[in-house]
Design a protein around this motif. Structure first.
Motif, PDB file in Angstrom:
ATOM      1  N   SER A  79      45.852 -23.122 -37.286  1.00  0.00           N
ATOM      2  CA  SER A  79      47.176 -23.165 -36.494  1.00  0.00           C
ATOM      3  C   SER A  79      47.736 -24.168 -37.352  1.00  0.00           C
ATOM      4  O   SER A  79      47.173 -25.349 -37.827  1.00  0.00           O
ATOM      5  CB  SER A  79      47.056 -23.494 -35.240  1.00  0.00           C
ATOM      6  OG  SER A  79      48.390 -24.171 -34.557  1.00  0.00           O
ATOM      7  N   THR A  80      49.137 -23.952 -37.708  1.00  0.00           N
ATOM      8  CA  THR A  80      49.889 -25.059 -38.431  1.00  0.00           C
ATOM      9  C   THR A  80      50.665 -25.881 -37.329  1.00  0.00           C
ATOM     10  O   THR A  80      51.208 -26.955 -37.555  1.00  0.00           O
ATOM     11  CB  THR A  80      50.955 -24.537 -39.177  1.00  0.00           C
ATOM     12  OG1 THR A  80      51.682 -23.578 -38.431  1.00  0.00           O
ATOM     13  CG2 THR A  80      50.131 -23.634 -40.461  1.00  0.00           C
ATOM     14  N   THR A  81      50.635 -25.558 -35.901  1.00  0.00           N
ATOM     15  CA  THR A  81      51.523 -26.308 -35.126  1.00  0.00           C
ATOM     16  C   THR A  81      50.431 -27.188 -34.049  1.00  0.00           C
ATOM     17  O   THR A  81      50.887 -27.974 -33.321  1.00  0.00           O
ATOM     18  CB  THR A  81      52.438 -25.331 -34.168  1.00  0.00           C
ATOM     19  OG1 THR A  81      51.689 -24.179 -33.556  1.00  0.00           O
ATOM     20  CG2 THR A  81      53.406 -24.738 -35.374  1.00  0.00           C
ATOM     21  N   LEU A  82      49.226 -26.693 -33.596  1.00  0.00           N
ATOM     22  CA  LEU A  82      48.593 -27.119 -32.484  1.00  0.00           C
ATOM     23  C   LEU A  82      48.180 -28.466 -33.067  1.00  0.00           C
ATOM     24  O   LEU A  82      47.536 -28.601 -34.165  1.00  0.00           O
ATOM     25  CB  LEU A  82      47.162 -26.158 -32.429  1.00  0.00           C
ATOM     26  CG  LEU A  82      46.215 -26.622 -31.275  1.00  0.00           C
ATOM     27  CD1 LEU A  82      47.090 -26.269 -29.742  1.00  0.00           C
ATOM     28  CD2 LEU A  82      45.138 -25.736 -31.148  1.00  0.00           C
ATOM     29  N   PRO A  83      48.324 -29.704 -32.129  1.00  0.00           N
ATOM     30  CA  PRO A  83      47.906 -30.955 -32.629  1.00  0.00           C
ATOM     31  C   PRO A  83      46.383 -31.022 -32.766  1.00  0.00           C
ATOM     32  O   PRO A  83      45.350 -30.468 -32.224  1.00  0.00           O
ATOM     33  CB  PRO A  83      48.128 -31.960 -31.344  1.00  0.00           C
ATOM     34  CG  PRO A  83      49.277 -30.893 -30.428  1.00  0.00           C
ATOM     35  CD  PRO A  83      48.938 -29.500 -30.905  1.00  0.00           C
ATOM     36  N   GLN A  84      45.993 -31.803 -33.748  1.00  0.00           N
ATOM     37  CA  GLN A  84      44.628 -32.084 -34.141  1.00  0.00           C
ATOM     38  C   GLN A  84      43.727 -32.531 -32.916  1.00  0.00           C
ATOM     39  O   GLN A  84      42.448 -31.972 -32.731  1.00  0.00           O
ATOM     40  CB  GLN A  84      44.324 -32.999 -35.353  1.00  0.00           C
ATOM     41  CG  GLN A  84      44.991 -32.788 -36.602  1.00  0.00           C
ATOM     42  CD  GLN A  84      44.115 -31.563 -37.233  1.00  0.00           C
ATOM     43  OE1 GLN A  84      43.185 -31.232 -37.196  1.00  0.00           O
ATOM     44  NE2 GLN A  84      44.714 -31.264 -38.338  1.00  0.00           N
ATOM     45  N   ALA A 102      44.299 -31.634 -29.841  1.00  0.00           N
ATOM     46  CA  ALA A 102      44.775 -30.821 -28.437  1.00  0.00           C
ATOM     47  C   ALA A 102      43.663 -30.440 -27.384  1.00  0.00           C
ATOM     48  O   ALA A 102      43.805 -30.334 -26.377  1.00  0.00           O
ATOM     49  CB  ALA A 102      45.176 -29.515 -28.917  1.00  0.00           C
ATOM     50  N   ASP A 103      42.165 -30.577 -28.276  1.00  0.00           N
ATOM     51  CA  ASP A 103      41.154 -29.998 -27.082  1.00  0.00           C
ATOM     52  C   ASP A 103      39.898 -30.488 -27.730  1.00  0.00           C
ATOM     53  O   ASP A 103      39.554 -30.165 -28.953  1.00  0.00           O
ATOM     54  CB  ASP A 103      41.041 -28.353 -27.237  1.00  0.00           C
ATOM     55  CG  ASP A 103      40.031 -28.022 -26.119  1.00  0.00           C
ATOM     56  OD1 ASP A 103      39.277 -28.520 -26.073  1.00  0.00           O
ATOM     57  OD2 ASP A 103      40.334 -26.912 -25.512  1.00  0.00           O
ATOM     58  N   PRO A 104      39.145 -31.321 -27.140  1.00  0.00           N
ATOM     59  CA  PRO A 104      37.962 -32.019 -27.799  1.00  0.00           C
ATOM     60  C   PRO A 104      36.654 -30.666 -28.124  1.00  0.00           C
ATOM     61  O   PRO A 104      35.856 -31.233 -28.771  1.00  0.00           O
ATOM     62  CB  PRO A 104      37.444 -32.942 -26.699  1.00  0.00           C
ATOM     63  CG  PRO A 104      38.137 -32.476 -25.634  1.00  0.00           C
ATOM     64  CD  PRO A 104      39.328 -31.877 -25.935  1.00  0.00           C
ATOM     65  N   ARG A 105      36.886 -29.800 -27.699  1.00  0.00           N
ATOM     66  CA  ARG A 105      36.202 -28.316 -27.693  1.00  0.00           C
ATOM     67  C   ARG A 105      36.205 -27.868 -29.172  1.00  0.00           C
ATOM     68  O   ARG A 105      35.314 -27.039 -29.671  1.00  0.00           O
ATOM     69  CB  ARG A 105      36.001 -27.520 -26.565  1.00  0.00           C
ATOM     70  CG  ARG A 105      35.804 -28.199 -25.359  1.00  0.00           C
ATOM     71  CD  ARG A 105      35.923 -26.980 -24.011  1.00  0.00           C
ATOM     72  NE  ARG A 105      37.562 -26.713 -24.245  1.00  0.00           N
ATOM     73  CZ  ARG A 105      38.106 -25.783 -23.374  1.00  0.00           C
ATOM     74  NH1 ARG A 105      37.354 -25.200 -22.388  1.00  0.00           N
ATOM     75  NH2 ARG A 105      39.384 -25.513 -23.462  1.00  0.00           N
ATOM     76  N   ILE A 106      37.177 -28.183 -29.692  1.00  0.00           N
ATOM     77  CA  ILE A 106      37.881 -27.397 -30.905  1.00  0.00           C
ATOM     78  C   ILE A 106      38.004 -28.268 -32.083  1.00  0.00           C
ATOM     79  O   ILE A 106      38.156 -29.595 -31.923  1.00  0.00           O
ATOM     80  CB  ILE A 106      38.922 -26.371 -30.853  1.00  0.00           C
ATOM     81  CG1 ILE A 106      40.174 -27.411 -30.365  1.00  0.00           C
ATOM     82  CG2 ILE A 106      38.615 -25.554 -29.602  1.00  0.00           C
ATOM     83  CD1 ILE A 106      41.457 -26.656 -30.439  1.00  0.00           C
TER      84      ILE A 106
END
Length: 176
Positions: free
Chosen positions: A78-83, A85-89
């Protein structure tokens, strides 16, 4: 050795993976009658799951109890999801960075999920196998599994099976 990637996905008979509004109820409601279609056995064979942003948003919305990826590496292109955003990813900004990181991790078998992501993997020549479960429905419009290609992708049919609930499961290997 580079990783292998296998697409495992459900489509309508007319080749759609979701309605125009991203709804997949037409698939999930029919899938309940068919069982898991071999998904969990397949998932046991992969050590990394990579999703596109829309697929991640859909999966994350299913709730923690439906996060079936365990301790596998999970990435989102993704170019827009914050780095953070989710500790699982792990968030990847581009295909080159994603491939380089998977190779660095020693990844062996990848499950790419999401229409545009799968199309990117196909264009990059990174798919070795397709497992496509075809639902017994025509939905007429939506997001197609396959997009435009620069060249043909020759396939060898490995099997076609009735897997229950009206679903046909097609298994193909990409011929190099």
């Amino acid at each position: 050795m580079p990783f292998t990637a296998t697409v495992f996905i459900g489509t309508s008979l007319d080749g759609y993976i979701a309605r125009p509004d991203d709804d997949i109820e037409w698939l999930t409601s029919r899938g309940e009658r068919a069982g898991d279609l071999g998904f969990f056995e397949f998932l046991d064979s992969v050590d990394a799951v990579i999703m596109g942003r829309n697929t991640y948003d859909k999966v994350a919305g299913f709730g923690e109890e439906n996060w079936h990826f365990g301790d596998r590496h999970v990435g989102v292109l993704s170019t827009t999801l914050p780095q953070d955003a989710d500790p699982r990813i792990t968030v990847y900004r581009d295909m080159d960075g994603l491939v380089a990181d998977l190779d660095k991790r020693g990844t062996k078998h990848v499950y790419p999920d999401g229409g545009r992501l799968i199309q990117s993997f196909i264009r990059a020549g990174r798919i070795q196998q397709f497992v496509i479960s075809v639902a017994p429905v025509l939905i007429g419009a939506g997001h197609r599994l396959f997009g435009e290609l620069l060249e043909d992708v020759p396939l060898r049919l490995d099997s076609a099976a009735d897997v229950g609930g009206g679903f046909a499961q097609l298994r193909y290997t990409v011929e190099k």
